[in-house]
Motif scaffolding. Sequence first.
Motif, PDB file in Angstrom:
ATOM      1  N   LEU A 163       0.830  -1.202   0.000  1.00 27.71           N
ATOM      2  CA  LEU A 163       0.000   0.000   0.000  1.00 27.71           C
ATOM      3  C   LEU A 163       0.867   1.255   0.000  1.00 27.71           C
ATOM      4  N   ILE A 164       1.896   1.263   0.811  1.00 27.55           N
ATOM      5  CA  ILE A 164       2.798   2.419   0.859  1.00 27.55           C
ATOM      6  C   ILE A 164       3.524   2.593  -0.472  1.00 27.55           C
ATOM      7  N   TYR A 165       3.938   1.478  -1.057  1.00 23.72           N
ATOM      8  CA  TYR A 165       4.655   1.516  -2.335  1.00 23.72           C
ATOM      9  C   TYR A 165       3.789   2.126  -3.440  1.00 23.72           C
ATOM     10  N   TYR A 166       2.544   1.634  -3.563  1.00 26.56           N
ATOM     11  CA  TYR A 166       1.668   2.130  -4.630  1.00 26.56           C
ATOM     12  C   TYR A 166       1.210   3.564  -4.349  1.00 26.56           C
ATOM     13  N   MET A 167       1.020   3.894  -3.090  1.00 31.06           N
ATOM     14  CA  MET A 167       0.647   5.267  -2.754  1.00 31.06           C
ATOM     15  C   MET A 167       1.747   6.232  -3.188  1.00 31.06           C
ATOM     16  N   THR A 168       2.983   5.871  -2.925  1.00 30.20           N
ATOM     17  CA  THR A 168       4.112   6.733  -3.305  1.00 30.20           C
ATOM     18  C   THR A 168       4.180   6.899  -4.824  1.00 30.20           C
ATOM     19  N   GLY A 169       4.063   5.778  -5.546  1.00 26.62           N
ATOM     20  CA  GLY A 169       4.137   5.840  -7.002  1.00 26.62           C
ATOM     21  C   GLY A 169       3.007   6.640  -7.617  1.00 26.62           C
ATOM     22  N   LEU A 170       1.794   6.479  -7.100  1.00 27.80           N
ATOM     23  CA  LEU A 170       0.642   7.178  -7.675  1.00 27.80           C
ATOM     24  C   LEU A 170       0.642   8.655  -7.317  1.00 27.80           C
ATOM     25  N   LYS A 171       1.221   9.016  -6.182  1.00 22.61           N
ATOM     26  CA  LYS A 171       1.397  10.443  -5.868  1.00 22.61           C
ATOM     27  C   LYS A 171       2.326  11.084  -6.901  1.00 22.61           C
ATOM     28  N   ILE A 172       3.372  10.359  -7.285  1.00 22.10           N
ATOM     29  CA  ILE A 172       4.288  10.855  -8.312  1.00 22.10           C
ATOM     30  C   ILE A 172       3.560  10.943  -9.650  1.00 22.10           C
ATOM     31  N   TYR A 173       2.730   9.956  -9.948  1.00 16.88           N
ATOM     32  CA  TYR A 173       1.921   9.941 -11.180  1.00 16.88           C
ATOM     33  C   TYR A 173       1.067  11.208 -11.263  1.00 16.88           C
ATOM     34  N   ASP A 174       0.396  11.545 -10.161  1.00 18.95           N
ATOM     35  CA  ASP A 174      -0.408  12.765 -10.113  1.00 18.95           C
ATOM     36  C   ASP A 174       0.461  14.007 -10.262  1.00 18.95           C
ATOM     37  N   LEU A 175       1.621  13.985  -9.627  1.00 19.16           N
ATOM     38  CA  LEU A 175       2.535  15.128  -9.693  1.00 19.16           C
ATOM     39  C   LEU A 175       2.988  15.371 -11.126  1.00 19.16           C
ATOM     40  N   LEU A 176       3.298  14.300 -11.849  1.00 18.73           N
ATOM     41  CA  LEU A 176       3.716  14.430 -13.247  1.00 18.73           C
ATOM     42  C   LEU A 176       2.587  14.972 -14.122  1.00 18.73           C
ATOM     43  N   ALA A 177       1.347  14.614 -13.773  1.00 24.67           N
ATOM     44  CA  ALA A 177       0.208  15.099 -14.564  1.00 24.67           C
ATOM     45  C   ALA A 177       0.012  16.597 -14.379  1.00 24.67           C
ATOM     46  N   GLY A 178       0.351  17.115 -13.196  1.00 26.21           N
ATOM     47  CA  GLY A 178       0.229  18.548 -12.949  1.00 26.21           C
ATOM     48  C   GLY A 178      -1.182  19.048 -13.172  1.00 26.21           C
ATOM     49  N   LYS A 179      -1.307  20.105 -13.969  1.00 24.53           N
ATOM     50  CA  LYS A 179      -2.631  20.705 -14.224  1.00 24.53           C
ATOM     51  C   LYS A 179      -3.515  19.791 -15.076  1.00 24.53           C
ATOM     52  N   HIS A 180      -2.933  18.745 -15.649  1.00 23.75           N
ATOM     53  CA  HIS A 180      -3.701  17.806 -16.469  1.00 23.75           C
ATOM     54  C   HIS A 180      -4.235  16.630 -15.646  1.00 23.75           C
ATOM     55  N   LYS A 181      -4.079  16.697 -14.327  1.00 20.05           N
ATOM     56  CA  LYS A 181      -4.568  15.634 -13.449  1.00 20.05           C
ATOM     57  C   LYS A 181      -6.089  15.546 -13.542  1.00 20.05           C
ATOM     58  N   LEU A 182      -6.617  14.324 -13.612  1.00 18.00           N
ATOM     59  CA  LEU A 182      -8.064  14.122 -13.727  1.00 18.00           C
ATOM     60  C   LEU A 182      -8.740  14.225 -12.365  1.00 18.00           C
ATOM     61  N   PHE A 183      -8.282  13.443 -11.388  1.00 20.06           N
ATOM     62  CA  PHE A 183      -8.633  13.623  -9.985  1.00 20.06           C
ATOM     63  C   PHE A 183      -7.573  12.911  -9.163  1.00 20.06           C
ATOM     64  N   PRO A 184      -7.346  13.348  -7.929  1.00 17.09           N
ATOM     65  CA  PRO A 184      -6.200  12.834  -7.167  1.00 17.09           C
ATOM     66  C   PRO A 184      -6.376  11.388  -6.731  1.00 17.09           C
ATOM     67  N   CYS A 185      -5.263  10.693  -6.619  1.00 16.43           N
ATOM     68  CA  CYS A 185      -5.290   9.328  -6.103  1.00 16.43           C
ATOM     69  C   CYS A 185      -5.667   9.364  -4.627  1.00 16.43           C
ATOM     70  N   GLN A 186      -6.139   8.249  -4.098  1.00 13.00           N
ATOM     71  CA  GLN A 186      -6.533   8.199  -2.700  1.00 13.00           C
ATOM     72  C   GLN A 186      -6.358   6.795  -2.148  1.00 13.00           C
ATOM     73  N   VAL A 187      -6.129   6.740  -0.840  1.00 11.13           N
ATOM     74  CA  VAL A 187      -6.046   5.461  -0.141  1.00 11.13           C
ATOM     75  C   VAL A 187      -7.466   5.003   0.177  1.00 11.13           C
ATOM     76  N   LEU A 188      -7.756   3.725  -0.057  1.00  9.60           N
ATOM     77  CA  LEU A 188      -9.062   3.157   0.235  1.00  9.60           C
ATOM     78  C   LEU A 188      -8.941   2.134   1.361  1.00  9.60           C
ATOM     79  N   SER A 189      -9.816   2.234   2.333  1.00 11.14           N
ATOM     80  CA  SER A 189      -9.897   1.183   3.345  1.00 11.14           C
ATOM     81  C   SER A 189     -10.451  -0.073   2.688  1.00 11.14           C
TER      82      SER A 189
END
Length: 555
Positions: free
Chosen positions: A119-145
């Motif tokens: 979970l920590i690994y994918y959260m870190t990678g997807l935060k970077i994914y969102d960061l690379l998208a910048g203003k073109h981000k569709l909606f932010p990644c999130q942790v799901l219970s």
Amino acid sequence: MRAQERREQALVELQARRFDLCVIGGGATGSGCALDAQTRGLNTVLLEGNDFASATSSASTKLVHGGVRYLQKAIAELDMGQYHVVRRALKERACMIANAPYLARPIEIAIPCHRWIDLIYYMTGLKIYDLLAGKHKLFPCQVLSARRLIEALPAVDTKQLIGGMAFADGQFDDARYNLALIETFVEAGGTALNYAKVVSFEKSFEKKLVAAICQDQLTGRRFQIEARCFINATGPHADELRTAASSNAPSRLEVSRGTHIVLPQRFFPSDTALLVPKTQDDRIIFIIPWSNHVLVGTTDDESALQDDLLPKASEIDYLLHYFNRYVTTSATRADVLSAFVGLRPLVKKKAKTSSKDIIRDHEIEIDEQSGLISVLGGKWTTYRAMAEHAVNAVQASLHLPRSSCLTYNLKLAGAEEPTSDYWQTLMARFRVSELTSKHLVDKFGARAEKVLELGNLDTSLLQPLLDDYPFLHAEVVYAIRHEMALSIDDVLARRIGVEFVDLRAASRAAATVAKRLGCELDWPEGEEYRAVETYREKIETRLRCVDSALQVAGQ
């Protein structure tokens, strides 16, 4: 004027003109190149040897994405090439959705996790994914219970589940998007012709290309297209055309094959997709809600152009294996409604590399001897950027000043802004079902009413083509009259999409579609019967690849 008469007239007119640019290949890249060039003022013709989007461009995973797997490799291997592919694709993802929102839209994708470290690994990678998208981000990644993940994916296997990650990418109708590009190109003044195969070139005394020798695949007749410049956008077949232009051209491509299967929606009743993050052979697999069904894919195996594009039993078993590992209700080969295979063109690395590790970047090659401009490699999501780079090269080759590319903010045909309740307006006006109305808007956008208006003169066209499906007879007629459909496959695979969700349903519809084709195209006596037999034989072959016990219904 009937469709066949329009085609004959177009063939005559083509041979009387000299174009600025001839684009060879009617898939995503070729259609994108043609549209870009025409909107920059270049008089352009687009030639396709089969039907538009008939190969790689309609056999994708139906995702408009930056590529989380490529980002993973960029980080793990410090590979800047992968990083640039992801960043460009994330920008183009937003463009594709904005330019045809009825064909492409955001989709939520969830990754189930069974260990906290994952979970920590994918959260870190997807935060970077969102960061690379910048203003073109569709909606932010999130942790799901675990509870929220199960709400989003009710079919997911809950054993040892601790939660997961959700992120955004895009989903699209690849074949219809390709057709929208062509329709927009034609409306901009361009000329497009399918079933026109380039078989050779004529060259000047200086060995520069001056004309393409084409063969009409319907009649066998040959004709010539003159142009000042030529783009090779034939995807996996690019090396063949490069050799036709220059016999000593070295091979530049490796080809991989990707197989997908389609299952009934009951196996995965969700609007959220699931990403299988890692297989035993270090790949990823998507389980995606698609057109009221479930799409599972893809494989990634080395291939050859000579291989038939039939799914292999081993590939289907591979996809079912990973599907069944993540869901509560297992599926078998007997549950597979459709399966399809596409080839991917990959630009060779110098060292021998597995196809899954080759960067999905593109390259624009200009042959100094012949002048042929080849677009090599790439992926659907970056088709527009690839086209922009190719047309920049065309303008340089023709010694023209580089003009601004207009396609980044260019709405495609059908993307005119209908109201949010457009589908309800169509329901009330034409008295069709909600399912059919939404289906037509998803396929044709603001042009959906043009399809339904065919029923004003013949109300039978508003009847369902198949029981339990939203497809109408009007779609068949519209595809033939207005979208250059010339075969059963053209209609049922790429124009309407039946073949991609249910092979047996497509077989049942074949005779009806052949009858419409025969009437609209003036087929000779007996042609309808031959077309239906040939089509059903093809469908049965594919079904037997899935499960030898399956038989085609409706024969």
